[in-house]
Write a protein that holds these residues in place. Structure first.
Motif, PDB file in Angstrom:
ATOM      1  N   ALA A 155      42.319  18.090  72.646  1.00 15.11           N
ATOM      2  CA  ALA A 155      41.588  19.210  72.177  1.00 15.11           C
ATOM      3  C   ALA A 155      40.554  17.953  71.294  1.00 15.11           C
ATOM      4  N   LEU A 156      41.686  16.763  70.396  1.00 12.61           N
ATOM      5  CA  LEU A 156      41.116  16.391  69.247  1.00 12.61           C
ATOM      6  C   LEU A 156      41.136  14.927  69.287  1.00 12.61           C
ATOM      7  N   MET A 157      41.481  14.592  70.555  1.00 15.40           N
ATOM      8  CA  MET A 157      41.142  13.241  71.160  1.00 15.40           C
ATOM      9  C   MET A 157      39.756  13.449  71.480  1.00 15.40           C
ATOM     10  N   ALA A 158      39.474  14.605  72.257  1.00 13.47           N
ATOM     11  CA  ALA A 158      37.689  14.478  73.049  1.00 13.47           C
ATOM     12  C   ALA A 158      37.012  14.376  71.618  1.00 13.47           C
ATOM     13  N   LEU A 159      37.087  15.170  69.908  1.00 14.92           N
ATOM     14  CA  LEU A 159      36.437  15.189  69.407  1.00 14.92           C
ATOM     15  C   LEU A 159      36.534  14.211  68.205  1.00 14.92           C
ATOM     16  N   CYS A 160      37.780  12.945  68.103  1.00 10.69           N
ATOM     17  CA  CYS A 160      37.575  11.752  67.710  1.00 10.69           C
ATOM     18  C   CYS A 160      36.721  10.867  68.962  1.00 10.69           C
ATOM     19  N   CYS A 161      36.437  10.802  69.742  1.00 10.90           N
ATOM     20  CA  CYS A 161      35.255  10.153  70.876  1.00 10.90           C
ATOM     21  C   CYS A 161      34.073  10.309  70.820  1.00 10.90           C
ATOM     22  N   ILE A 162      33.705  11.897  69.668  1.00 10.47           N
ATOM     23  CA  ILE A 162      32.599  12.424  68.983  1.00 10.47           C
ATOM     24  C   ILE A 162      32.381  11.328  67.869  1.00 10.47           C
ATOM     25  N   ALA A 163      33.157  10.936  67.275  1.00  6.79           N
ATOM     26  CA  ALA A 163      32.482  10.335  66.264  1.00  6.79           C
ATOM     27  C   ALA A 163      32.535   8.713  66.630  1.00  6.79           C
ATOM     28  N   ALA A 164      33.415   8.109  67.264  1.00 16.04           N
ATOM     29  CA  ALA A 164      33.304   6.914  67.957  1.00 16.04           C
ATOM     30  C   ALA A 164      32.015   7.132  68.626  1.00 16.04           C
TER      31      ALA A 164
END
Length: 357
Positions: free
Chosen positions: A274-283
């Motif tokens: 979940a954290l990795m997926a959310l960080c993809c939004i930031a990217a």
């Protein structure tokens, strides 16, 4: 006789820790010199060995980690920050918020005690989070497991993304070096040791939670960036700090702790994803708003260890200065905001087991 036996057990622990660290380094795993001693200490604890790491050794390790974080705030990093500060600060804020959201979800829906979920899901600075967690009432064993589980998954994923999806090549870890670094410059070494001592003393006298880490981090970042001191961390000093921290955590493990860890493993993996997926939004937002190329944006916002991401980024054809600037500043920001975020998550969830130790 008891003293002799204790000395023998410590010598055996040091030997086994060294073997584990060499094997993990050979396997190209990050933080081998911390994980090796931690795993060795866990084995000894499971076998019924009763050893304790002196408190001064643990606080000394915290202070060395604080100096290590301070060293990331170099003039070159600050220069890049000044050039791209809106995008970098925005991305850092997003990643910290996403980490807090995942920690809130894990605490609300999961089974972790107290504020352990908040510290365990902090996006970056695994060693620093472990060094601080116990001072704020978290279970340091679970925090350590969560942080390095996240790093392992993130590093493997970042390597795959760099190679398969975005066209970059994967950088191998540099060849292991086991030089103790006894030839480190004397004056910078003395300055660093004085900074470590100041952190330990100020943390104890001032009764500041995790002060042994926070004081050298802030003071060292300012003095080192301005050129008043030159922080140097020779391998022997880092090995001693990492080993002390690893032993301190590993010796606290029990069979019951291991069973609980395995029971909550699915929750922890879900939190990492979940954290990795959310960080993809930031990217994605970096690419749209600031025009950063996708590979640079992905690696810059990846919630992995600074050293591991830097190695992958170095040979991936991305903007290395941007990646290191965002990762370094995020590490600094996560350490500074960690206590506030953990306390806020606990308050939202109505947890009472979040008092400061």
């Amino acid at each position: 006789m008891v003293y002799t036996r204790k000395t023998f057990v410590w010598a055996a622990l040091i030997l086994v820790s060294s073997v584990f660290a060499v094997v993990l380094q050979w396997a190209s795993l990050p933080a081998a010199t911390l994980l090796g001693p931690m795993l060795a200490a866990m084995v000894f604890a499971f076998c019924g060995v009763k050893l304790t790491v002196p408190r001064w050794a643990f606080t000394g390790a915290q202070s060395v980690v604080g100096c290590m974080v301070a060293l990331t705030m170099s003039p070159a990093i600050l220069s890049t920050l000044l050039q791209s500060w809106p995008a970098i600060l925005f991305a850092i804020a997003l990643v910290i918020i996403f980490g807090a959201l995942v920690g809130h979800g894990l605490m609300h829906f999961g089974t972790l005690p107290g504020n352990t979920a908040a510290w365990g899901t902090s996006p970056g600075g695994a060693v620093a989070m472990m060094a601080m967690a116990e001072s704020f009432g978290a279970d340091i064993r679970m925090v350590a497991f969560m942080q390095y589980l996240r790093i392992l998954v993130v590093v493997l994923t970042a390597s795959a993304v760099s190679r398969l999806l975005l066209g970059g090549s994967v950088a191998d870890l540099p060849p292991p070096t086991w030089s103790p670094g006894f030839d480190a410059p004397l004056i910078p070494l003395i300055q660093t040791l004085v900074l470590v001592a100041v952190g330990v003393l100020a943390g104890r006298i001032g009764r500041i939670p995790a002060g042994a880490l926070l004081i050298p981090m802030v003071l060292g970042a300012v003095l080192n960036s301005l050129g008043f001191i030159h922080i140097t961390l020779p391998p022997w000093l880092l090995w001693a700090a990492y080993a002390s921290l690893g032993w301190y955590i590993g010796l606290k493990f029990t069979p019951e702790t291991l069973r609980h860890t395995l029971r909550v493993l699915p929750q922890l993996l879900l939190a990492v994803v979940a954290l990795m997926a959310l960080c993809c939004i930031a990217a994605w937002m970096l690419t749209v708003w600031a025009g950063v190329d996708p590979l640079t944006a992905y690696l810059a916002t990846s919630p992995g260890g600074l050293d591991s991401v830097a190695i992958i980024a170095a040979d991936s054809g991305c903007d290395l200065a941007f990646v290191l600037s965002l990762q370094s500043l995020r590490l600094f920001a996560v350490v500074l905001t960690g206590p506030l975020v953990a306390r806020l998550i606990c308050r939202i969830n109505g947890r009472s087991a979040c008092g400061m130790a």
